[in-house]
Design a protein around this motif. Sequence first.
Motif, PDB file in Angstrom:
ATOM      1  N   GLU A  46       0.813  -1.215   0.000  1.00 49.96           N
ATOM      2  CA  GLU A  46       0.000   0.000   0.000  1.00 49.96           C
ATOM      3  C   GLU A  46       0.852   1.273   0.000  1.00 49.96           C
ATOM      4  O   GLU A  46       0.361   2.358  -0.310  1.00 49.96           O
ATOM      5  CB  GLU A  46      -0.974   0.009   1.186  1.00 49.96           C
ATOM      6  N   MET A  47       2.130   1.146   0.314  1.00 46.88           N
ATOM      7  CA  MET A  47       3.028   2.312   0.323  1.00 46.88           C
ATOM      8  C   MET A  47       3.279   2.831  -1.083  1.00 46.88           C
ATOM      9  O   MET A  47       3.647   3.985  -1.269  1.00 46.88           O
ATOM     10  CB  MET A  47       4.376   1.976   0.963  1.00 46.88           C
ATOM     11  N   ALA A  48       3.062   2.007  -2.084  1.00 48.83           N
ATOM     12  CA  ALA A  48       3.260   2.447  -3.466  1.00 48.83           C
ATOM     13  C   ALA A  48       2.390   3.652  -3.782  1.00 48.83           C
ATOM     14  O   ALA A  48       2.787   4.520  -4.562  1.00 48.83           O
ATOM     15  CB  ALA A  48       2.967   1.301  -4.428  1.00 48.83           C
ATOM     16  N   GLY A  49       1.230   3.740  -3.141  1.00 48.12           N
ATOM     17  CA  GLY A  49       0.329   4.862  -3.382  1.00 48.12           C
ATOM     18  C   GLY A  49       0.944   6.203  -3.014  1.00 48.12           C
ATOM     19  O   GLY A  49       0.716   7.208  -3.703  1.00 48.12           O
ATOM     20  N   ALA A  50       1.727   6.249  -1.953  1.00 48.22           N
ATOM     21  CA  ALA A  50       2.383   7.495  -1.539  1.00 48.22           C
ATOM     22  C   ALA A  50       3.350   7.968  -2.617  1.00 48.22           C
ATOM     23  O   ALA A  50       3.483   9.166  -2.866  1.00 48.22           O
ATOM     24  CB  ALA A  50       3.110   7.306  -0.209  1.00 48.22           C
ATOM     25  N   PHE A  51       4.008   7.028  -3.254  1.00 51.92           N
ATOM     26  CA  PHE A  51       4.947   7.366  -4.319  1.00 51.92           C
ATOM     27  C   PHE A  51       4.197   7.773  -5.585  1.00 51.92           C
ATOM     28  O   PHE A  51       4.540   8.768  -6.229  1.00 51.92           O
ATOM     29  CB  PHE A  51       5.869   6.178  -4.606  1.00 51.92           C
ATOM     30  N   MET A  52       3.182   7.014  -5.919  1.00 53.29           N
ATOM     31  CA  MET A  52       2.418   7.306  -7.131  1.00 53.29           C
ATOM     32  C   MET A  52       1.665   8.633  -7.025  1.00 53.29           C
ATOM     33  O   MET A  52       1.521   9.336  -8.016  1.00 53.29           O
ATOM     34  CB  MET A  52       1.453   6.152  -7.445  1.00 53.29           C
ATOM     35  N   ASP A  53       1.194   8.972  -5.823  1.00 50.34           N
ATOM     36  CA  ASP A  53       0.504  10.254  -5.639  1.00 50.34           C
ATOM     37  C   ASP A  53       1.404  11.435  -5.987  1.00 50.34           C
ATOM     38  O   ASP A  53       0.933  12.494  -6.379  1.00 50.34           O
ATOM     39  CB  ASP A  53       0.022  10.410  -4.192  1.00 50.34           C
ATOM     40  N   ARG A  54       2.699  11.245  -5.838  1.00 50.47           N
ATOM     41  CA  ARG A  54       3.677  12.306  -6.146  1.00 50.47           C
ATOM     42  C   ARG A  54       4.319  12.093  -7.516  1.00 50.47           C
ATOM     43  O   ARG A  54       5.332  12.703  -7.831  1.00 50.47           O
ATOM     44  CB  ARG A  54       4.746  12.351  -5.069  1.00 50.47           C
ATOM     45  N   ARG A  55       3.719  11.199  -8.297  1.00 49.15           N
ATOM     46  CA  ARG A  55       4.190  10.896  -9.648  1.00 49.15           C
ATOM     47  C   ARG A  55       5.616  10.344  -9.670  1.00 49.15           C
ATOM     48  O   ARG A  55       6.375  10.579 -10.607  1.00 49.15           O
ATOM     49  CB  ARG A  55       4.054  12.103 -10.571  1.00 49.15           C
ATOM     50  N   MET A  56       5.951   9.630  -8.601  1.00 49.43           N
ATOM     51  CA  MET A  56       7.249   8.962  -8.518  1.00 49.43           C
ATOM     52  C   MET A  56       7.085   7.575  -9.137  1.00 49.43           C
ATOM     53  O   MET A  56       6.118   6.877  -8.845  1.00 49.43           O
ATOM     54  CB  MET A  56       7.703   8.857  -7.063  1.00 49.43           C
ATOM     55  N   LEU A  57       8.002   7.194  -9.968  1.00 47.96           N
ATOM     56  CA  LEU A  57       7.899   5.930 -10.688  1.00 47.96           C
ATOM     57  C   LEU A  57       8.613   4.777  -9.991  1.00 47.96           C
ATOM     58  O   LEU A  57       8.871   3.742 -10.597  1.00 47.96           O
ATOM     59  CB  LEU A  57       8.460   6.115 -12.104  1.00 47.96           C
ATOM     60  N   CYS A  58       8.898   4.955  -8.708  1.00 46.26           N
ATOM     61  CA  CYS A  58       9.663   3.961  -7.945  1.00 46.26           C
ATOM     62  C   CYS A  58       9.011   2.573  -7.908  1.00 46.26           C
ATOM     63  O   CYS A  58       9.713   1.572  -8.081  1.00 46.26           O
ATOM     64  CB  CYS A  58       9.913   4.458  -6.531  1.00 46.26           C
ATOM     65  N   PRO A  59       7.696   2.481  -7.679  1.00 45.99           N
ATOM     66  CA  PRO A  59       7.098   1.145  -7.702  1.00 45.99           C
ATOM     67  C   PRO A  59       7.232   0.547  -9.106  1.00 45.99           C
ATOM     68  O   PRO A  59       6.809   1.136 -10.090  1.00 45.99           O
ATOM     69  CB  PRO A  59       5.629   1.379  -7.350  1.00 45.99           C
ATOM     70  N   GLY A  60       7.891  -0.574  -9.193  1.00 49.05           N
ATOM     71  CA  GLY A  60       8.084  -1.223 -10.482  1.00 49.05           C
ATOM     72  C   GLY A  60       9.368  -0.817 -11.191  1.00 49.05           C
ATOM     73  O   GLY A  60       9.701  -1.384 -12.227  1.00 49.05           O
ATOM     74  N   CYS A  61      10.087   0.136 -10.657  1.00 50.14           N
ATOM     75  CA  CYS A  61      11.331   0.597 -11.276  1.00 50.14           C
ATOM     76  C   CYS A  61      12.421  -0.464 -11.101  1.00 50.14           C
ATOM     77  O   CYS A  61      12.515  -1.119 -10.062  1.00 50.14           O
ATOM     78  CB  CYS A  61      11.775   1.914 -10.650  1.00 50.14           C
ATOM     79  N   LEU A  62      13.253  -0.617 -12.100  1.00 46.63           N
ATOM     80  CA  LEU A  62      14.336  -1.596 -12.030  1.00 46.63           C
ATOM     81  C   LEU A  62      15.399  -1.218 -11.005  1.00 46.63           C
ATOM     82  O   LEU A  62      16.181  -2.073 -10.579  1.00 46.63           O
ATOM     83  CB  LEU A  62      14.985  -1.743 -13.412  1.00 46.63           C
ATOM     84  N   ILE A  63      15.438   0.029 -10.573  1.00 41.01           N
ATOM     85  CA  ILE A  63      16.426   0.495  -9.599  1.00 41.01           C
ATOM     86  C   ILE A  63      15.911   0.333  -8.158  1.00 41.01           C
ATOM     87  O   ILE A  63      16.656   0.457  -7.208  1.00 41.01           O
ATOM     88  CB  ILE A  63      16.790   1.969  -9.883  1.00 41.01           C
ATOM     89  N   ALA A  64      14.632   0.021  -7.972  1.00 40.06           N
ATOM     90  CA  ALA A  64      14.032  -0.085  -6.632  1.00 40.06           C
ATOM     91  C   ALA A  64      14.796  -1.025  -5.685  1.00 40.06           C
ATOM     92  O   ALA A  64      14.862  -0.741  -4.494  1.00 40.06           O
ATOM     93  CB  ALA A  64      12.565  -0.491  -6.726  1.00 40.06           C
ATOM     94  N   PRO A  65      15.404  -2.099  -6.170  1.00 36.08           N
ATOM     95  CA  PRO A  65      16.171  -2.941  -5.239  1.00 36.08           C
ATOM     96  C   PRO A  65      17.444  -2.262  -4.719  1.00 36.08           C
ATOM     97  O   PRO A  65      18.039  -2.719  -3.751  1.00 36.08           O
ATOM     98  CB  PRO A  65      16.530  -4.173  -6.068  1.00 36.08           C
ATOM     99  N   PHE A  66      17.843  -1.191  -5.363  1.00 38.94           N
ATOM    100  CA  PHE A  66      19.104  -0.534  -5.015  1.00 38.94           C
ATOM    101  C   PHE A  66      18.924   0.843  -4.395  1.00 38.94           C
ATOM    102  O   PHE A  66      19.865   1.397  -3.856  1.00 38.94           O
ATOM    103  CB  PHE A  66      19.984  -0.408  -6.263  1.00 38.94           C
ATOM    104  N   HIS A  67      17.729   1.412  -4.512  1.00 41.37           N
ATOM    105  CA  HIS A  67      17.459   2.748  -3.978  1.00 41.37           C
ATOM    106  C   HIS A  67      16.656   2.664  -2.691  1.00 41.37           C
ATOM    107  O   HIS A  67      15.805   1.792  -2.543  1.00 41.37           O
ATOM    108  CB  HIS A  67      16.659   3.584  -4.981  1.00 41.37           C
ATOM    109  N   ALA A  68      16.919   3.595  -1.791  1.00 42.85           N
ATOM    110  CA  ALA A  68      16.149   3.749  -0.560  1.00 42.85           C
ATOM    111  C   ALA A  68      15.341   5.042  -0.676  1.00 42.85           C
ATOM    112  O   ALA A  68      15.442   5.768  -1.677  1.00 42.85           O
ATOM    113  CB  ALA A  68      17.090   3.808   0.636  1.00 42.85           C
TER     114      ALA A  68
END
Length: 69
Positions: free
Chosen positions: A22-44
């Motif tokens: 459900e945290m993906a919504g916080a990112f998507m609300d700000r138009r952040m493409l982090c959920p599903g991004c190939l870099i997500a395993p490496f970024h905090a």
Amino acid sequence: MPQPDFDDPDLPLAELFAAWPEMAGAFMDRRMLCPGCLIAPFHAITDACLEYDLDEDAFRAEVQARLKS
């Protein structure tokens, strides 16, 4: 597998989304493409905030509020 520590500054976003989808919504609300991004395993959260020029403390507070609700 134990629940990851949300307050760990090195928690990879991929682990964050796996533990709390459900945290993906916080990112998507700000138009952040982090959920599903190939870099997500490496970024905090810190990396994402730097990339999107967001105030990290404010964003962490928003995500933490969603976590508690």
